[in-house]
Structure formats: C-alpha cells, structure tokens
Enzyme design. Structure first.
Site, PDB file in Angstrom:
ATOM      1  N   TYR A  23      -6.294   6.106   4.908  1.00 43.13           N
ATOM      2  CA  TYR A  23      -6.525   5.086   3.896  1.00 43.13           C
ATOM      3  C   TYR A  23      -5.709   3.827   4.178  1.00 43.13           C
ATOM      4  O   TYR A  23      -6.231   2.708   4.169  1.00 43.13           O
ATOM      5  CB  TYR A  23      -6.207   5.615   2.480  1.00 43.13           C
ATOM      6  CG  TYR A  23      -6.086   4.469   1.518  1.00 43.13           C
ATOM      7  CD1 TYR A  23      -7.237   3.802   1.090  1.00 43.13           C
ATOM      8  CD2 TYR A  23      -4.845   3.970   1.124  1.00 43.13           C
ATOM      9  CE1 TYR A  23      -7.146   2.682   0.268  1.00 43.13           C
ATOM     10  CE2 TYR A  23      -4.752   2.862   0.315  1.00 43.13           C
ATOM     11  CZ  TYR A  23      -5.910   2.226  -0.112  1.00 43.13           C
ATOM     12  OH  TYR A  23      -5.820   1.119  -0.899  1.00 43.13           O
TER      13      TYR A  23
ATOM     14  N   ASP B 231      -9.537   4.090  -2.109  1.00 36.17           N
ATOM     15  CA  ASP B 231      -8.480   4.536  -3.020  1.00 36.17           C
ATOM     16  C   ASP B 231      -9.147   5.063  -4.296  1.00 36.17           C
ATOM     17  O   ASP B 231     -10.382   5.158  -4.365  1.00 36.17           O
ATOM     18  CB  ASP B 231      -7.491   3.391  -3.310  1.00 36.17           C
ATOM     19  CG  ASP B 231      -8.101   2.297  -4.193  1.00 36.17           C
ATOM     20  OD1 ASP B 231      -9.338   2.315  -4.431  1.00 36.17           O
ATOM     21  OD2 ASP B 231      -7.350   1.420  -4.648  1.00 36.17           O
TER      22      ASP B 231
ATOM     23  N   GLU C 158       0.826  -1.209   0.000  1.00 36.67           N
ATOM     24  CA  GLU C 158       0.000   0.000   0.000  1.00 36.67           C
ATOM     25  C   GLU C 158       0.860   1.259   0.000  1.00 36.67           C
ATOM     26  O   GLU C 158       0.530   2.245  -0.645  1.00 36.67           O
ATOM     27  CB  GLU C 158      -0.955   0.007   1.204  1.00 36.67           C
ATOM     28  CG  GLU C 158      -2.087  -1.008   1.097  1.00 36.67           C
ATOM     29  CD  GLU C 158      -3.039  -0.730  -0.063  1.00 36.67           C
ATOM     30  OE1 GLU C 158      -3.029   0.376  -0.616  1.00 36.67           O
ATOM     31  OE2 GLU C 158      -3.810  -1.647  -0.427  1.00 36.67           O
TER      32      GLU C 158
END
Ligand code: SF4
Length: 344
Positions: A117, A135, A36
C-alpha cells in the site's frame, strides 16, 4: 468516472499538511512517506501534530537518517505500533544511503517498513505513477461503487481489480487522494452522503438502496484478554523508569517496570523491591491482538533501593519521557492516587 472524481477533488480536497493542492506539483516523497507511515492505524487528526513536529525537527530524509534513535522514539510516543518508528529510522537511513527515494513501486517495496500500500501511495502521489493504493477509505468507496459482495479480507483482490481500470493516466496521485477524501467525507462508513457524491450515477451500491452493506466485513472475533501488573516506584520527586527490550511489544520504549503482562489477577506477581505496596486500580489498553488490563501498584522506595536497568526520572519532566500510551495512562493513574493520598 475519473473526470468527475477529479473535478470534485479540485473543489473539495481536504487541506492536509502533507498534501500539495489539487493539480499543483506533487509533494516531496519524504512528506508522503512520513504521513503514510504515521497514518497506518492512526486518524488524520491524531497524526497531524506528530507530522508537524517531525517535519520541523527533521525537514528531510537526510536529517531523519542522522537523528538519534532515542529522539525519534520519543517523538513517536503516543502514535503506537512502535515497530513503525524503528522501521522509519531504518528506511530513512537506506534512502539517504542511496541518495533519495526510488520512484517506482518495486524499488519502494524493497525499503524497510514499506509494504504494497505505502509503495503504491508514494509512487502515485509523489511520482505520478499509475498505481492502485487501497486504504480503508478507498476500499469502502470502490466496494460500494461496484457492489462487491465478497467479504474482506478475500474481497480485497476484487476491489483492487475493480479499481485498476478506472485509474486515469494523468493525475493518478490526485485521483487516489480524491478517493481517500471521498471516503473520509462523503462515502462515510455509517451514513454515506450519496446526494453529494460525484459517483452517484455510476454507483451500484447506491442503486442497491443499501450501500452501507459494502464492504462486507467478516464476523468479528473477540480479542483475548491479558492481565498484567506495573510498578510505580517513587523516590524524592522521581519515578523509576526502565527501557523495554528492543524486541517485543513497545520495544525500546521507556516504561514502568512490569511483570511481562502474565500476572494473574490473584496478585502472584512479585514486585521489584519489597515495600508498602498498594494498588491504585488498573488501566485498559487495546493492542491489535489482545486487550490488556494492567494493574498499577505503587510504593515509595527506601533511600538506596537495589534497582538496575533503568533510571530515576524527575516527575516534573515526566511528559518528556516519551512513555507509550499504555504507560502514560498508568502514570496518570499512579499520580492521581498519590495526589489523593497526600490530600487525605
Ligand atoms: Fe458511496 Fe453513495 Fe458515492 Fe456510492 S454514491 S460511492 S455509496 S457516497
């Protein structure tokens, strides 16, 4: 909706190196976190080889925590946004220090470089928490599904609020990854393939006849342009490289010496040593907040030039210097110019 999205995912999930197959036990939080962080502002295709190299070299968070910072920065070179690499090391050390990743969003958010996030993605995918990571792919799918007309970035709150009630209690991580894959392969930015979409029957964007209108983007601001100058100083098969200051753009990375990117196009910047300087042209590079045009000048150094704060780096090993993309482009330009001069 969740059931049809998960059924679609079971048959169509992308095979990505940081993933576990649909329905399988979740991947280690280390893999989810590393991927990520790499995927922020970077495409899957670009990030995948970096992920493979990192996992081979540092297979777990303890190994990364013990890594030499310069080695990590060198492996990161080319991924951009170098503050992410510095946060990566700081985060690995914090996680190793506490004996593993926290398993909820609040604990994850407290770690260096982990925002809302990333915390939601790790908590959902690695720990099965019912979270709502949003996202760019999920943002697009949800904005279309509910025909959310509020422009970004204000519309993000409405998108998250619309997503929350449809996240299932079970397989929340698979659901998030399913929406990511749906956005990447079916609900694509320009030409969504609605005929192949499991959400078609529920999709307000599809029903409107123009789903590609969503999410509504704010008008584009043009980026300011900055001009700079970098110097290629060559001596006996080596080039002079400096280490950039830790704070600031491309911090702690190896680079060509430059003028701080404030040079005027009239050539007012002063080179580090006197010499027979000639221009090789310039390279362009887009940063988040500005576009840079960097002129690259070159000269051969006298035998013992007075230079400090850097090192002579062998040209034959230039690929191993870990130059960030801007300076890798500048180096290619200078090398091509040198080759041209020698051939002439
Ligand atoms: Fe996107 Fe079309 Fe699916 Fe709606 S039906 S989510 S617009 S691909």
């Amino acid at each position: 909706m969740a059931a049809s999205v998960l059924a679609w995912y079971d048959a169509n999930a992308r095979d990505l190196p940081w993933r576990a197959p649909p329905g399988a036990p979740p991947p280690a939080a280390y893999r989810v976190w590393l991927s990520e962080v790499m995927l922020q502002q970077t495409t899957v295709a670009h990030a995948a080889p970096y992920f493979a190299r990192f996992i081979t070299r540092w297979p777990g968070v303890e190994a990364l925590a013990a890594a030499d910072e310069a080695d990590v920065m060198r492996e990161w070179a080319g991924l951009g946004y170098y503050s992410r690499a510095r946060n990566l090391i700081a985060c690995a050390r914090a996680v190793a220090g506490r004996g593993g990743f926290p398993d909820d969003e609040a604990g994850l958010r407290a770690l260096p470089g982990i925002g809302d996030y990333t915390a939601a993605a790790i908590a959902g995918i690695a720990f099965g928490r019912r979270t709502t990571p949003v996202d760019a792919n999920i943002e697009r799918v949800v904005a279309r599904l509910f025909a959310i007309g509020e422009p970004l970035p204000r519309g993000k709150a409405a998108i998250r609020a619309a997503l929350e009630p449809i996240v299932p209690e079970r397989r929340a991580g698979d659901f998030a990854q399913a929406l990511m894959d749906l956005g990447a392969t079916v609900c694509t930015p320009r030409a969504p393939r609605c005929a192949a979409c499991p959400l078609r029957g529920d999709c307000a964007g599809f029903a409107s006849g123009a789903p590609e209108r969503f999410p509504v983007k704010p008008p584009k601001k043009s980026k300011p342009r900055r001009v700079g100058r970098a110097w290629w100083i060559e001596r006996g098969g080596a080039v002079w490289l400096v280490r950039r200051p830790a704070r600031g753009m491309l911090g702690s990375m190896r680079a060509l010496p430059d003028d701080g990117w404030s040079a005027q196009a009239d050539g007012s910047a002063v080179p580090p040593i006197p010499g027979a300087w000639r221009s090789t042209g310039s390279v362009r590079h887009g940063f988040t907040h500005f576009n840079l045009e960097l002129e690259v000048d070159l000269c051969e150094a006298a035998r013992y030039p007075k230079l400090e704060g850097g090192e002579w780096w062998p040209l034959a090993r230039l690929d191993e210097a870990g130059l960030p993309t801007l300076f890798a482009k500048a180096a290619r330009l200078a090398l091509a110019a040198r080759q041209g001069e020698k051939a002439a």
